[in-house]
Design a protein around this motif. Structure first.
Motif, PDB file in Angstrom:
ATOM      1  N   THR A 118       0.843  -1.204   0.000  1.00  0.00           N
ATOM      2  CA  THR A 118       0.000   0.000   0.000  1.00  0.00           C
ATOM      3  C   THR A 118       0.874   1.247   0.000  1.00  0.00           C
ATOM      4  N   VAL A 119       0.472   2.234  -0.792  1.00  0.00           N
ATOM      5  CA  VAL A 119       1.206   3.501  -0.872  1.00  0.00           C
ATOM      6  C   VAL A 119       1.003   4.292   0.430  1.00  0.00           C
ATOM      7  N   TYR A 120       2.097   4.894   0.876  1.00  0.00           N
ATOM      8  CA  TYR A 120       2.054   5.691   2.109  1.00  0.00           C
ATOM      9  C   TYR A 120       2.660   7.075   1.836  1.00  0.00           C
ATOM     10  N   ASN A 121       1.889   8.088   2.174  1.00  0.00           N
ATOM     11  CA  ASN A 121       2.389   9.456   2.034  1.00  0.00           C
ATOM     12  C   ASN A 121       2.597  10.028   3.441  1.00  0.00           C
ATOM     13  N   SER A 122       3.836  10.454   3.672  1.00  0.00           N
ATOM     14  CA  SER A 122       4.160  10.960   5.019  1.00  0.00           C
ATOM     15  C   SER A 122       3.500  12.306   5.319  1.00  0.00           C
ATOM     16  N   GLU A 123       3.037  13.022   4.303  1.00  0.00           N
ATOM     17  CA  GLU A 123       2.364  14.303   4.538  1.00  0.00           C
ATOM     18  C   GLU A 123       0.894  14.055   4.895  1.00  0.00           C
ATOM     19  N   GLN A 124       0.527  14.489   6.064  1.00  0.00           N
ATOM     20  CA  GLN A 124      -0.825  14.285   6.566  1.00  0.00           C
ATOM     21  C   GLN A 124      -1.869  14.909   5.637  1.00  0.00           C
ATOM     22  N   ALA A 125      -1.572  16.082   5.094  1.00  0.00           N
ATOM     23  CA  ALA A 125      -2.549  16.786   4.276  1.00  0.00           C
ATOM     24  C   ALA A 125      -2.834  16.067   2.965  1.00  0.00           C
ATOM     25  N   CYS A 126      -1.942  15.204   2.520  1.00  0.00           N
ATOM     26  CA  CYS A 126      -2.101  14.505   1.223  1.00  0.00           C
ATOM     27  C   CYS A 126      -2.657  13.089   1.377  1.00  0.00           C
ATOM     28  N   ARG A 127      -3.166  12.776   2.529  1.00  0.00           N
ATOM     29  CA  ARG A 127      -3.682  11.426   2.704  1.00  0.00           C
ATOM     30  C   ARG A 127      -5.147  11.313   2.282  1.00  0.00           C
ATOM     31  N   THR A 128      -5.714  12.445   1.898  1.00  0.00           N
ATOM     32  CA  THR A 128      -7.066  12.433   1.360  1.00  0.00           C
ATOM     33  C   THR A 128      -7.050  13.183   0.033  1.00  0.00           C
ATOM     34  N   GLY A 129      -7.936  12.828  -0.832  1.00  0.00           N
ATOM     35  CA  GLY A 129      -7.982  13.488  -2.128  1.00  0.00           C
ATOM     36  C   GLY A 129      -6.923  12.929  -3.072  1.00  0.00           C
ATOM     37  N   ARG A 130      -7.063  13.312  -4.353  1.00  0.00           N
ATOM     38  CA  ARG A 130      -6.134  12.808  -5.380  1.00  0.00           C
ATOM     39  C   ARG A 130      -5.679  13.973  -6.275  1.00  0.00           C
ATOM     40  N   SER A 131      -5.227  14.993  -5.625  1.00  0.00           N
ATOM     41  CA  SER A 131      -4.739  16.151  -6.374  1.00  0.00           C
ATOM     42  C   SER A 131      -3.356  15.860  -6.946  1.00  0.00           C
ATOM     43  N   LEU A 132      -2.984  16.647  -7.962  1.00  0.00           N
ATOM     44  CA  LEU A 132      -1.665  16.489  -8.558  1.00  0.00           C
ATOM     45  C   LEU A 132      -0.569  16.843  -7.564  1.00  0.00           C
ATOM     46  N   GLU A 133      -0.866  17.807  -6.664  1.00  0.00           N
ATOM     47  CA  GLU A 133       0.136  18.188  -5.681  1.00  0.00           C
ATOM     48  C   GLU A 133       0.450  17.046  -4.718  1.00  0.00           C
ATOM     49  N   CYS A 134      -0.464  16.146  -4.516  1.00  0.00           N
ATOM     50  CA  CYS A 134      -0.253  15.029  -3.572  1.00  0.00           C
ATOM     51  C   CYS A 134       0.114  13.716  -4.272  1.00  0.00           C
ATOM     52  N   ALA A 135       0.264  13.783  -5.560  1.00  0.00           N
ATOM     53  CA  ALA A 135       0.612  12.555  -6.295  1.00  0.00           C
ATOM     54  C   ALA A 135       2.066  12.158  -6.029  1.00  0.00           C
ATOM     55  N   LEU A 136       2.324  10.876  -5.959  1.00  0.00           N
ATOM     56  CA  LEU A 136       3.680  10.330  -5.775  1.00  0.00           C
ATOM     57  C   LEU A 136       4.112   9.634  -7.074  1.00  0.00           C
ATOM     58  N   ARG A 137       5.389   9.769  -7.381  1.00  0.00           N
ATOM     59  CA  ARG A 137       5.898   9.284  -8.669  1.00  0.00           C
ATOM     60  C   ARG A 137       6.345   7.833  -8.593  1.00  0.00           C
ATOM     61  N   LEU A 138       6.087   7.108  -9.693  1.00  0.00           N
ATOM     62  CA  LEU A 138       6.722   5.803  -9.949  1.00  0.00           C
ATOM     63  C   LEU A 138       7.869   6.066 -10.915  1.00  0.00           C
ATOM     64  N   ALA A 139       9.063   5.570 -10.600  1.00  0.00           N
ATOM     65  CA  ALA A 139      10.258   5.865 -11.393  1.00  0.00           C
ATOM     66  C   ALA A 139      10.475   4.783 -12.457  1.00  0.00           C
ATOM     67  N   ASN A 140      11.158   5.174 -13.527  1.00  0.00           N
ATOM     68  CA  ASN A 140      11.584   4.218 -14.557  1.00  0.00           C
ATOM     69  C   ASN A 140      12.853   3.477 -14.142  1.00  0.00           C
ATOM     70  N   ASP A 141      13.738   4.155 -13.419  1.00  0.00           N
ATOM     71  CA  ASP A 141      15.034   3.581 -13.052  1.00  0.00           C
ATOM     72  C   ASP A 141      15.259   3.797 -11.556  1.00  0.00           C
ATOM     73  N   PRO A 142      15.390   2.728 -10.770  1.00  0.00           N
ATOM     74  CA  PRO A 142      15.567   2.894  -9.332  1.00  0.00           C
ATOM     75  C   PRO A 142      16.934   3.434  -8.945  1.00  0.00           C
ATOM     76  N   ARG A 143      17.854   3.532  -9.897  1.00  0.00           N
ATOM     77  CA  ARG A 143      19.198   4.024  -9.587  1.00  0.00           C
ATOM     78  C   ARG A 143      19.432   5.444 -10.120  1.00  0.00           C
ATOM     79  N   ALA A 144      18.473   5.940 -10.811  1.00  0.00           N
ATOM     80  CA  ALA A 144      18.579   7.331 -11.288  1.00  0.00           C
ATOM     81  C   ALA A 144      17.983   8.283 -10.241  1.00  0.00           C
TER      82      ALA A 144
END
Length: 217
Positions: A118-144
């Motif tokens: 399950t995805v976890y966001n450490s910012e309390q304000a972003c634990r509700t809603g699905r705004s772009l500001e609260c979106a978390l990225r999936l990376a293409n390269d884990p070493r970049a």
């Protein structure tokens, strides 16, 4: 064989009235010659020797060993050969039926097993809603670099359930807003089908996830 003196001449031969064969029998001369002949035949018969063992062989004719008779091999009828071949085939089929391997079924390759995280966001304000500001990225390269341009494979939000296939433990270190760091990166697929790498600081996973094979790293 000598049968006595012959009387072919001499006294009385011309007149035919003397003793001998010239003028018929006279004075018992013929009887003497017959008796002499019989005596000589009897003597010759007595002088004949019987081969030793002759009478034994004649009396025991069954003792001679009969020659051995070797029977000639008979040709097998064609029907007998066919019956024997059919019996051999039946036995072979029965043996195969007993030792035959079990049915082999080729199963289609199923999906690779995954672990739910399950995805976890450490910012309390972003634990509700699905705004772009609260979106978390999936990376293409884990070493970049995580925030580098072009190192984005999709977006996820707090509380999203992801299917984690595997994990690498030597990726780039990432620090979240609360100061938590980690070099673990999970290869995940989101519910919308986005596939990428999620930093370890963006989940609070408590389940074991297998390490990624070399070709995935």
């Amino acid at each position: 064989m000598d049968v006595g003196p012959r009387y072919d001449g001499g006294a009385g031969a011309a007149g035919g009235d003397g003793p001998g064969y010239g003028g018929g029998r006279g004075d018992g001369g013929g009887d003497d010659a017959e008796a002499l002949l019989r005596a000589r035949l009897r003597l010759a018969d007595e002088q004949i020797e019987t081969p030793p063992g002759l009478w034994d062989r004649i009396r025991e004719p069954g003792t001679a060993r009969a020659p051995a008779v070797v029977p000639l091999p008979r040709r097998r009828p064609r029907m007998v050969v066919l019956v024997v071949a059919a019996a051999v085939a039946a036995v072979a089929l029965g043996v195969w039926w007993l030792v035959r391997p079990g049915p082999v079924s080729v199963q289609p390759a199923g999906p690779t097993p995954t672990v739910k995280i399950t995805v976890y966001n450490s910012e309390q304000a972003c634990r509700t809603g699905r705004s772009l500001e609260c979106a978390l990225r999936l990376a293409n390269d884990p070493r970049a670099e995580y925030a580098a341009r072009g190192n984005s494979a999709g977006r996820v939000w707090h509380g999203d359930a992801l299917a984690a296939r595997c994990v690498v433990t030597d990726g780039r270190m990432v620090r979240d807003e609360a100061g938590v760091t980690s070099t673990r990166w999970y290869l995940v697929t989101s519910g919308q089908g986005a596939r990428g790498w999620l930093p370890g600081v963006r989940t609070r996973n408590t389940r074991e996830v297998p390490e990624c094979p070399a070709e995935v790293r």
